[in-house]
Design a protein around this motif. Structure first.
Motif, PDB file in Angstrom:
ATOM      1  N   PRO A 138       2.622  34.946  21.892  1.00 29.24           N
ATOM      2  CA  PRO A 138       2.788  33.501  22.115  1.00 29.24           C
ATOM      3  C   PRO A 138       2.396  33.033  23.517  1.00 29.24           C
ATOM      4  CG  PRO A 138       4.650  34.373  20.886  1.00 29.24           C
ATOM      5  CD  PRO A 138       3.806  35.553  21.255  1.00 29.24           C
ATOM      6  N   ALA A 139       2.658  33.862  24.549  1.00 25.74           N
ATOM      7  CA  ALA A 139       2.338  33.436  25.912  1.00 25.74           C
ATOM      8  C   ALA A 139       0.837  33.296  26.137  1.00 25.74           C
ATOM      9  CB  ALA A 139       2.917  34.439  26.920  1.00 25.74           C
ATOM     10  N   LEU A 140       0.035  34.028  25.358  1.00 21.77           N
ATOM     11  CA  LEU A 140      -1.419  33.987  25.523  1.00 21.77           C
ATOM     12  C   LEU A 140      -2.083  32.947  24.618  1.00 21.77           C
ATOM     13  CD1 LEU A 140      -2.302  37.796  25.753  1.00 21.77           C
ATOM     14  CD2 LEU A 140      -1.994  36.168  27.623  1.00 21.77           C
ATOM     15  N   GLN A 141      -1.324  32.340  23.759  1.00 20.60           N
ATOM     16  CA  GLN A 141      -1.900  31.358  22.847  1.00 20.60           C
ATOM     17  C   GLN A 141      -2.002  30.007  23.552  1.00 20.60           C
ATOM     18  OE1 GLN A 141       0.504  31.404  19.296  1.00 20.60           O
ATOM     19  NE2 GLN A 141       0.020  33.538  18.833  1.00 20.60           N
ATOM     20  N   SER A 142      -2.983  29.921  24.432  1.00 21.68           N
ATOM     21  CA  SER A 142      -3.164  28.719  25.239  1.00 21.68           C
ATOM     22  C   SER A 142      -4.643  28.511  25.513  1.00 21.68           C
ATOM     23  CB  SER A 142      -2.393  28.840  26.559  1.00 21.68           C
ATOM     24  OG  SER A 142      -2.708  27.784  27.440  1.00 21.68           O
ATOM     25  N   HIS A 143      -5.035  27.258  25.701  1.00 23.32           N
ATOM     26  CA  HIS A 143      -6.414  26.949  26.039  1.00 23.32           C
ATOM     27  C   HIS A 143      -6.752  27.385  27.455  1.00 23.32           C
ATOM     28  CE1 HIS A 143      -3.946  23.494  27.334  1.00 23.32           C
ATOM     29  NE2 HIS A 143      -4.844  23.345  28.308  1.00 23.32           N
ATOM     30  N   TRP A 144      -5.728  27.730  28.251  1.00 22.52           N
ATOM     31  CA  TRP A 144      -5.971  28.209  29.601  1.00 22.52           C
ATOM     32  C   TRP A 144      -6.460  29.655  29.631  1.00 22.52           C
ATOM     33  CZ3 TRP A 144      -6.401  24.926  33.395  1.00 22.52           C
ATOM     34  CH2 TRP A 144      -5.708  23.710  33.343  1.00 22.52           C
ATOM     35  N   LEU A 145      -6.387  30.350  28.516  1.00 27.72           N
ATOM     36  CA  LEU A 145      -6.831  31.745  28.469  1.00 27.72           C
ATOM     37  C   LEU A 145      -8.288  31.878  28.888  1.00 27.72           C
ATOM     38  CD1 LEU A 145      -6.459  34.756  27.637  1.00 27.72           C
ATOM     39  CD2 LEU A 145      -7.144  34.075  25.332  1.00 27.72           C
ATOM     40  N   PHE A 242     -15.827  33.271  45.713  1.00 23.17           N
ATOM     41  CA  PHE A 242     -14.568  32.721  46.218  1.00 23.17           C
ATOM     42  C   PHE A 242     -14.127  31.472  45.450  1.00 23.17           C
ATOM     43  CE2 PHE A 242     -12.058  30.227  49.283  1.00 23.17           C
ATOM     44  CZ  PHE A 242     -11.055  31.138  49.567  1.00 23.17           C
ATOM     45  N   PRO A 243     -15.013  30.510  45.140  1.00 17.90           N
ATOM     46  CA  PRO A 243     -14.569  29.374  44.318  1.00 17.90           C
ATOM     47  C   PRO A 243     -14.101  29.800  42.925  1.00 17.90           C
ATOM     48  CG  PRO A 243     -16.625  28.849  45.429  1.00 17.90           C
ATOM     49  CD  PRO A 243     -16.390  30.311  45.634  1.00 17.90           C
ATOM     50  N   PHE A 244     -14.773  30.810  42.322  1.00 24.29           N
ATOM     51  CA  PHE A 244     -14.305  31.326  41.033  1.00 24.29           C
ATOM     52  C   PHE A 244     -12.874  31.848  41.151  1.00 24.29           C
ATOM     53  CE2 PHE A 244     -18.913  32.436  39.668  1.00 24.29           C
ATOM     54  CZ  PHE A 244     -19.097  31.135  39.236  1.00 24.29           C
ATOM     55  N   LEU A 245     -12.617  32.609  42.222  1.00 23.74           N
ATOM     56  CA  LEU A 245     -11.274  33.148  42.428  1.00 23.74           C
ATOM     57  C   LEU A 245     -10.252  32.035  42.630  1.00 23.74           C
ATOM     58  CD1 LEU A 245      -9.491  35.670  42.878  1.00 23.74           C
ATOM     59  CD2 LEU A 245     -10.105  35.554  45.298  1.00 23.74           C
ATOM     60  N   THR A 246     -10.643  31.012  43.381  1.00 20.27           N
ATOM     61  CA  THR A 246      -9.728  29.893  43.626  1.00 20.27           C
ATOM     62  C   THR A 246      -9.401  29.164  42.327  1.00 20.27           C
ATOM     63  OG1 THR A 246     -10.699  29.614  45.835  1.00 20.27           O
ATOM     64  CG2 THR A 246      -9.407  27.780  44.943  1.00 20.27           C
ATOM     65  N   ILE A 247     -10.427  28.884  41.520  1.00 17.35           N
ATOM     66  CA  ILE A 247     -10.199  28.213  40.227  1.00 17.35           C
ATOM     67  C   ILE A 247      -9.333  29.078  39.325  1.00 17.35           C
ATOM     68  CG2 ILE A 247     -11.330  27.356  38.148  1.00 17.35           C
ATOM     69  CD1 ILE A 247     -13.728  26.607  39.890  1.00 17.35           C
ATOM     70  N   GLY A 248      -9.606  30.383  39.326  1.00 16.01           N
ATOM     71  CA  GLY A 248      -8.827  31.291  38.493  1.00 16.01           C
ATOM     72  C   GLY A 248      -7.360  31.307  38.883  1.00 16.01           C
ATOM     73  N   ILE A 249      -7.055  31.325  40.184  1.00 20.42           N
ATOM     74  CA  ILE A 249      -5.666  31.342  40.630  1.00 20.42           C
ATOM     75  C   ILE A 249      -4.968  30.023  40.306  1.00 20.42           C
ATOM     76  CG2 ILE A 249      -4.189  31.418  42.674  1.00 20.42           C
ATOM     77  CD1 ILE A 249      -6.127  33.436  43.885  1.00 20.42           C
ATOM     78  N   LEU A 250      -5.651  28.906  40.547  1.00 16.92           N
ATOM     79  CA  LEU A 250      -5.042  27.600  40.269  1.00 16.92           C
ATOM     80  C   LEU A 250      -4.791  27.395  38.772  1.00 16.92           C
ATOM     81  CD1 LEU A 250      -7.043  25.299  42.735  1.00 16.92           C
ATOM     82  CD2 LEU A 250      -4.703  26.158  42.974  1.00 16.92           C
ATOM     83  N   SER A 251      -5.782  27.752  37.943  1.00 15.72           N
ATOM     84  CA  SER A 251      -5.590  27.611  36.493  1.00 15.72           C
ATOM     85  C   SER A 251      -4.505  28.559  35.994  1.00 15.72           C
ATOM     86  CB  SER A 251      -6.910  27.881  35.763  1.00 15.72           C
ATOM     87  OG  SER A 251      -7.389  29.191  36.030  1.00 15.72           O
ATOM     88  N   GLY A 252      -4.403  29.742  36.619  1.00 17.51           N
ATOM     89  CA  GLY A 252      -3.328  30.656  36.253  1.00 17.51           C
ATOM     90  C   GLY A 252      -1.957  30.102  36.595  1.00 17.51           C
ATOM     91  N   ALA A 253      -1.874  29.393  37.715  1.00 13.34           N
ATOM     92  CA  ALA A 253      -0.594  28.790  38.096  1.00 13.34           C
ATOM     93  C   ALA A 253      -0.170  27.716  37.093  1.00 13.34           C
ATOM     94  CB  ALA A 253      -0.702  28.200  39.498  1.00 13.34           C
ATOM     95  N   VAL A 254      -1.139  26.905  36.664  1.00 20.98           N
ATOM     96  CA  VAL A 254      -0.821  25.876  35.667  1.00 20.98           C
ATOM     97  C   VAL A 254      -0.403  26.514  34.349  1.00 20.98           C
ATOM     98  CG1 VAL A 254      -1.764  23.939  34.353  1.00 20.98           C
ATOM     99  CG2 VAL A 254      -2.402  24.232  36.756  1.00 20.98           C
ATOM    100  N   TRP A 255      -1.117  27.556  33.963  1.00 20.52           N
ATOM    101  CA  TRP A 255      -0.786  28.272  32.728  1.00 20.52           C
ATOM    102  C   TRP A 255       0.598  28.920  32.830  1.00 20.52           C
ATOM    103  CZ3 TRP A 255      -4.021  32.976  30.552  1.00 20.52           C
ATOM    104  CH2 TRP A 255      -3.570  33.278  29.260  1.00 20.52           C
ATOM    105  N   ALA A 256       0.920  29.509  33.982  1.00 21.38           N
ATOM    106  CA  ALA A 256       2.228  30.134  34.170  1.00 21.38           C
ATOM    107  C   ALA A 256       3.355  29.116  34.050  1.00 21.38           C
ATOM    108  CB  ALA A 256       2.277  30.814  35.540  1.00 21.38           C
ATOM    109  N   ASN A 257       3.120  27.900  34.532  1.00 25.06           N
ATOM    110  CA  ASN A 257       4.137  26.862  34.415  1.00 25.06           C
ATOM    111  C   ASN A 257       4.381  26.495  32.955  1.00 25.06           C
ATOM    112  OD1 ASN A 257       5.882  24.774  35.675  1.00 25.06           O
ATOM    113  ND2 ASN A 257       4.418  23.367  34.739  1.00 25.06           N
ATOM    114  N   GLU A 258       3.304  26.476  32.159  1.00 25.05           N
ATOM    115  CA  GLU A 258       3.460  26.177  30.738  1.00 25.05           C
ATOM    116  C   GLU A 258       4.160  27.313  29.996  1.00 25.05           C
ATOM    117  OE1 GLU A 258      -0.216  25.222  28.895  1.00 25.05           O
ATOM    118  OE2 GLU A 258      -0.484  23.328  29.967  1.00 25.05           O
TER     119      GLU A 258
END
Length: 329
Positions: A138-145, A242-258
Motif C-alpha cells: 500500500p505505501a508504494l501505491q502512489s503516483h509519486w513512485l 544534482f537537480p535530479f537528486l534535488t527533485i528526487g529528495i523533494l518528491s520523496g518528502a512529499v510522498w513520505a508525508n502522504e
C-alpha cells in the motif's frame, strides 16, 4: 480469450524478459572489453562496435522493463532488482548521450563497466525470489513512485559517472606529481643547454638526456590536458545530476508525508541522501564561486561516489529503516 490474455500467455511461456536480460548482460560484457581495448590501443572499429552494442543493450533492457511493466501493471521500480536494472539502463542512456555529445572514448570506458557491474549484480547477485515481480504494498501505491525513484536513480547514474571522472583526474594528478622532480630537472637541463655554447661533442654526450627531458615535458603537458578535460566533464555531469537528486529528495518528502504522515523522519536512507546532497552542493559551490581546480574539488566529488553507493546499496542491504530491500539480515 481476449488479446491481453494471449499476450500474457505468450510472454509467460517464451520468457522473453529472461532472454533479453541475459543477452544484454553478455553484450555489456563484450562492450566493456571492447571499450578498454579501444582506449588502450586506439582501435576505432572496436569503439564503433561498442557504441552499437550499448544501443542494442539499451533497447533490450527497455524491452525487458516494458514486459515486466505489462505483467505487474506498475512501473518496475518496486524492489532492489528492478531498481538495479533501471540504474543499469540509466548508465546505458548516459553513455549514448555522452557518445553523441562528446565523442570521446573515456565516457564509454566508465559507463559501460558501471552498467555491466550493476546489471550483473541484479541478475547474478540477487536471489531468484528477489528477482520476481510482485504487487505493490500500500505505501508504494502512489503516483509519486515514478517521480521519486526514477529521479533518484537517474541522479545516481549521472553523479557516479561524474565522480568517476574526478577519481580518474586524481589518479593522473598523482602520477603527474611523482614526475614533478623529473620535470624540474628537465627544465633546468633545457635552460642550461640553451645558455651554454654547445659543441658537437657536448651534444652527443647530452643528446639522450635532452630527448628524454623533452619527452617528459610533452607527457606532463598531455596529462594536464586530460586533467582539465576530466574536470570539465565531471563538472558538467554533476551539474546535471544534482537537480535530479534535488527533485528526487523533494518528491520523496512529499510522498513520505502522504504515506507516513511526515515529510522527514531521519530514516537512514533519508539521512544518507541528505549527506550525498550536501557533498555535491559543496562541490558545485566551490566550483562556481571559487572556480577552484585540481585536487580539492576532485576529492569532494570522489567522496560523493562512495556516499551514493552507501545510499543506494548500503542502506538497502542492511535491512534498516523504512527504505530497505533487506536480504542480508
Amino acid at each position: 480469450m481476449n488479446p491481453v490474455n494471449y499476450l500474457d500467455l505468450f510472454i509467460m511461456h517464451t520468457n522473453i524478459e529472461y532472454i533479453f536480460i541475459n543477452i544484454s548482460f553478455l553484450i555489456l560484457l563484450f562492450v566493456t572489453l571492447f571499450q578498454w581495448i579501444s582506449l588502450c590501443y586506439r582501435i576505432d572499429i572496436l569503439g564503433r562496435l561498442s557504441g552499437k552494442g550499448i544501443i542494442i543493450t539499451f533497447i533490450l533492457i527497455t524491452g525487458s522493463m516494458m514486459i515486466r511493466w505489462i505483467q505487474s501493471e506498475h512501473l518496475p521500480l518496486s524492489n532492489l532488482y528492478e531498481s538495479s536494472m533501471f540504474l543499469s539502463w540509466s548508465f546505458c542512456l548516459l553513455d549514448i548521450i555522452l557518445e553523441i555529445r562528446n565523442q570521446n572514448r573515456w565516457s564509454g570506458a566508465l559507463t559501460a563497466p558501471s552498467a555491466m557491474l550493476t546489471h550483473g549484480f541484479a541478475n547474478l547477485g540477487l536471489s531468484q525470489e528477489m528477482q520476481q515481480s510482485a504487487g505493490l504494498v500500500p505505501a508504494l501505491q502512489s503516483h509519486w513512485l515514478m517521480m521519486h525513484v526514477s529521479m533518484m536513480l537517474l541522479s545516481y547514474a549521472t553523479l557516479l559517472c561524474g565522480s568517476l571522472l574526478s577519481i580518474s583526474s586524481l589518479i593522473i594528478l598523482y602520477e603527474n606529481v611523482t614526475d614533478c622532480f623529473a620535470r624540474k630537472r628537465s627544465q633546468n637541463l633545457l635552460t642550461f643547454i640553451s645558455l651554454k655554447d654547445i659543441d658537437k661533442s657536448y651534444y652527443q654526450e647530452k643528446g639522450n638526456n635532452f630527448k628524454k627531458s623533452f619527452y617528459l615535458l610533452s607527457l606532463n603537458s598531455q596529462r594536464c590536458q586530460w586533467i582539465h578535460r576530466f574536470e570539465q566533464w565531471s563538472y558538467q555531469l554533476i551539474s546535471l545530476g544534482f537537480p535530479f537528486l534535488t527533485i528526487g529528495i523533494l518528491s520523496g518528502a512529499v510522498w513520505a508525508n502522504e504515506a507516513w504522515g511526515s515529510y522527514w523522519s531521519w530514516d537512514p536512507k533519508e539521512t544518507w541522501a541528505l549527506a550525498t546532497w550536501i557533498i555535491y552542493a559543496i562541490y558545485l559551490h566551490i566550483k562556481i564561486t571559487k572556480n577552484w581546480q585540481g585536487k580539492g574539488p576532485a576529492i569532494v566529488a570522489s567522496t560523493g561516489f562512495f556516499l551514493v553507493w552507501i545510499c543506494f546499496l548500503g542502506v538497502n542491504l542492511s535491512g534498516i529503516g523504512l527504505h530497505n530491500y533487506g536480504w542480508l539480515i
